[in-house]
Design a protein around this motif. Structure first.
Motif, PDB file in Angstrom:
ATOM      1  N   ALA A 100     -31.106 -84.959 -26.206  1.00 21.63           N
ATOM      2  CA  ALA A 100     -30.280 -85.380 -27.342  1.00 21.63           C
ATOM      3  C   ALA A 100     -29.476 -86.642 -27.039  1.00 21.63           C
ATOM      4  O   ALA A 100     -29.055 -87.346 -27.962  1.00 21.63           O
ATOM      5  N   ARG A 101     -29.294 -86.973 -25.780  1.00 17.90           N
ATOM      6  CA  ARG A 101     -28.562 -88.195 -25.415  1.00 17.90           C
ATOM      7  C   ARG A 101     -29.376 -89.454 -25.687  1.00 17.90           C
ATOM      8  O   ARG A 101     -28.832 -90.545 -25.707  1.00 17.90           O
ATOM      9  N   GLY A 102     -30.706 -89.301 -25.828  1.00 15.28           N
ATOM     10  CA  GLY A 102     -31.517 -90.408 -26.302  1.00 15.28           C
ATOM     11  C   GLY A 102     -32.213 -91.286 -25.282  1.00 15.28           C
ATOM     12  O   GLY A 102     -32.973 -92.166 -25.661  1.00 15.28           O
ATOM     13  N   SER A 103     -32.003 -91.072 -23.997  1.00 13.53           N
ATOM     14  CA  SER A 103     -32.635 -91.938 -22.994  1.00 13.53           C
ATOM     15  C   SER A 103     -33.972 -91.404 -22.496  1.00 13.53           C
ATOM     16  O   SER A 103     -34.790 -92.171 -21.989  1.00 13.53           O
ATOM     17  N   ILE A 104     -34.171 -90.083 -22.608  1.00 13.17           N
ATOM     18  CA  ILE A 104     -35.429 -89.483 -22.159  1.00 13.17           C
ATOM     19  C   ILE A 104     -35.884 -88.411 -23.141  1.00 13.17           C
ATOM     20  O   ILE A 104     -35.091 -87.873 -23.912  1.00 13.17           O
ATOM     21  N   ARG A 105     -37.181 -88.141 -23.078  1.00  8.90           N
ATOM     22  CA  ARG A 105     -37.767 -86.973 -23.737  1.00  8.90           C
ATOM     23  C   ARG A 105     -38.222 -86.051 -22.607  1.00  8.90           C
ATOM     24  O   ARG A 105     -38.756 -86.527 -21.602  1.00  8.90           O
ATOM     25  N   THR A 106     -37.996 -84.763 -22.766  1.00  8.77           N
ATOM     26  CA  THR A 106     -38.340 -83.844 -21.692  1.00  8.77           C
ATOM     27  C   THR A 106     -39.417 -82.852 -22.109  1.00  8.77           C
ATOM     28  O   THR A 106     -39.616 -82.580 -23.292  1.00  8.77           O
ATOM     29  N   GLN A 107     -40.079 -82.348 -21.101  1.00 14.74           N
ATOM     30  CA  GLN A 107     -41.009 -81.243 -21.239  1.00 14.74           C
ATOM     31  C   GLN A 107     -40.648 -80.294 -20.105  1.00 14.74           C
ATOM     32  O   GLN A 107     -40.638 -80.699 -18.928  1.00 14.74           O
ATOM     33  N   THR A 108     -40.301 -79.057 -20.431  1.00 12.11           N
ATOM     34  CA  THR A 108     -39.834 -78.111 -19.429  1.00 12.11           C
ATOM     35  C   THR A 108     -40.888 -77.038 -19.187  1.00 12.11           C
ATOM     36  O   THR A 108     -41.403 -76.446 -20.131  1.00 12.11           O
ATOM     37  N   VAL A 122     -39.638 -76.864 -13.885  1.00  9.78           N
ATOM     38  CA  VAL A 122     -40.030 -78.246 -13.638  1.00  9.78           C
ATOM     39  C   VAL A 122     -39.743 -78.992 -14.941  1.00  9.78           C
ATOM     40  O   VAL A 122     -40.249 -78.612 -15.997  1.00  9.78           O
ATOM     41  N   ILE A 123     -38.906 -80.001 -14.865  1.00  9.02           N
ATOM     42  CA  ILE A 123     -38.586 -80.798 -16.045  1.00  9.02           C
ATOM     43  C   ILE A 123     -39.253 -82.159 -15.886  1.00  9.02           C
ATOM     44  O   ILE A 123     -38.945 -82.915 -14.957  1.00  9.02           O
ATOM     45  N   LEU A 124     -40.185 -82.426 -16.780  1.00  5.52           N
ATOM     46  CA  LEU A 124     -40.900 -83.703 -16.808  1.00  5.52           C
ATOM     47  C   LEU A 124     -40.201 -84.602 -17.815  1.00  5.52           C
ATOM     48  O   LEU A 124     -39.853 -84.146 -18.906  1.00  5.52           O
ATOM     49  N   ALA A 125     -40.001 -85.848 -17.468  1.00 11.79           N
ATOM     50  CA  ALA A 125     -39.256 -86.744 -18.354  1.00 11.79           C
ATOM     51  C   ALA A 125     -39.979 -88.070 -18.556  1.00 11.79           C
ATOM     52  O   ALA A 125     -40.623 -88.586 -17.634  1.00 11.79           O
ATOM     53  N   ASN A 126     -39.855 -88.572 -19.758  1.00 14.50           N
ATOM     54  CA  ASN A 126     -40.328 -89.912 -20.107  1.00 14.50           C
ATOM     55  C   ASN A 126     -39.160 -90.686 -20.701  1.00 14.50           C
ATOM     56  O   ASN A 126     -38.405 -90.148 -21.513  1.00 14.50           O
ATOM     57  N   GLY A 156     -47.038 -92.968 -13.279  1.00 12.71           N
ATOM     58  CA  GLY A 156     -48.087 -92.222 -13.967  1.00 12.71           C
ATOM     59  C   GLY A 156     -47.632 -91.758 -15.334  1.00 12.71           C
ATOM     60  O   GLY A 156     -46.835 -92.427 -16.000  1.00 12.71           O
ATOM     61  N   ARG A 157     -48.095 -90.610 -15.733  1.00 16.03           N
ATOM     62  CA  ARG A 157     -47.844 -90.101 -17.082  1.00 16.03           C
ATOM     63  C   ARG A 157     -46.362 -89.842 -17.360  1.00 16.03           C
ATOM     64  O   ARG A 157     -45.894 -89.975 -18.482  1.00 16.03           O
ATOM     65  N   PHE A 158     -45.616 -89.439 -16.327  1.00 21.06           N
ATOM     66  CA  PHE A 158     -44.191 -89.156 -16.487  1.00 21.06           C
ATOM     67  C   PHE A 158     -43.366 -90.120 -15.648  1.00 21.06           C
ATOM     68  O   PHE A 158     -43.807 -90.565 -14.587  1.00 21.06           O
ATOM     69  N   ASP A 159     -42.168 -90.420 -16.127  1.00 20.86           N
ATOM     70  CA  ASP A 159     -41.288 -91.353 -15.432  1.00 20.86           C
ATOM     71  C   ASP A 159     -40.392 -90.662 -14.408  1.00 20.86           C
ATOM     72  O   ASP A 159     -39.910 -91.306 -13.475  1.00 20.86           O
ATOM     73  N   ALA A 160     -40.166 -89.367 -14.597  1.00 24.46           N
ATOM     74  CA  ALA A 160     -39.318 -88.624 -13.665  1.00 24.46           C
ATOM     75  C   ALA A 160     -39.703 -87.148 -13.701  1.00 24.46           C
ATOM     76  O   ALA A 160     -40.183 -86.644 -14.719  1.00 24.46           O
ATOM     77  N   VAL A 161     -39.463 -86.495 -12.569  1.00 23.72           N
ATOM     78  CA  VAL A 161     -39.712 -85.065 -12.442  1.00 23.72           C
ATOM     79  C   VAL A 161     -38.518 -84.456 -11.720  1.00 23.72           C
ATOM     80  O   VAL A 161     -38.081 -84.984 -10.692  1.00 23.72           O
TER      81      VAL A 161
END
Length: 97
Positions: free
Chosen positions: A72-80, A5-9, A47-52
């Protein structure tokens, strides 16, 4: 294949270019394919994350390298997160001592 599950902001850059999020999602899927990762589902969320995203990868190293490459592309930060199916969890519980 393992499930992740990749959570993104969105970063400041990502939210500034929010109208490009669909195109970035297509690039995300292409990057995944090049990294031997399959994107099973992708959702934009409130909510807390912008994409899943729900993805499959051959191993933790591949999933981590993919997440780092995307971030690294700079548009999102992820939590895997590594996700375990019912069968996997049953095997894990069977190994408990």
């Amino acid at each position: 294949m393992a499930t992740y599950v990749i959570l993104a902001n969105f970063t400041d850059k990502g939210i500034h270019d929010a109208k490009d999020t669909i195109n970035r999602a297509d690039k995300f899927k292409a990057m995944a394919a090049n990294a031997s990762v399959t994107v099973k589902h992708m959702y934009w969320t409130i909510g807390r994350f912008d994409a899943v995203s729900i993805c499959e990868a051959p191993d933790d190293e591949s999933a981590t390298a993919f997440s780092l490459s995307v971030s690294a592309r700079g548009s999102i930060r992820t939590q895997t997160l590594r996700a375990f199916s019912l069968d996997e969890m049953t095997r894990i519980l069977g190994k408990m001592v």
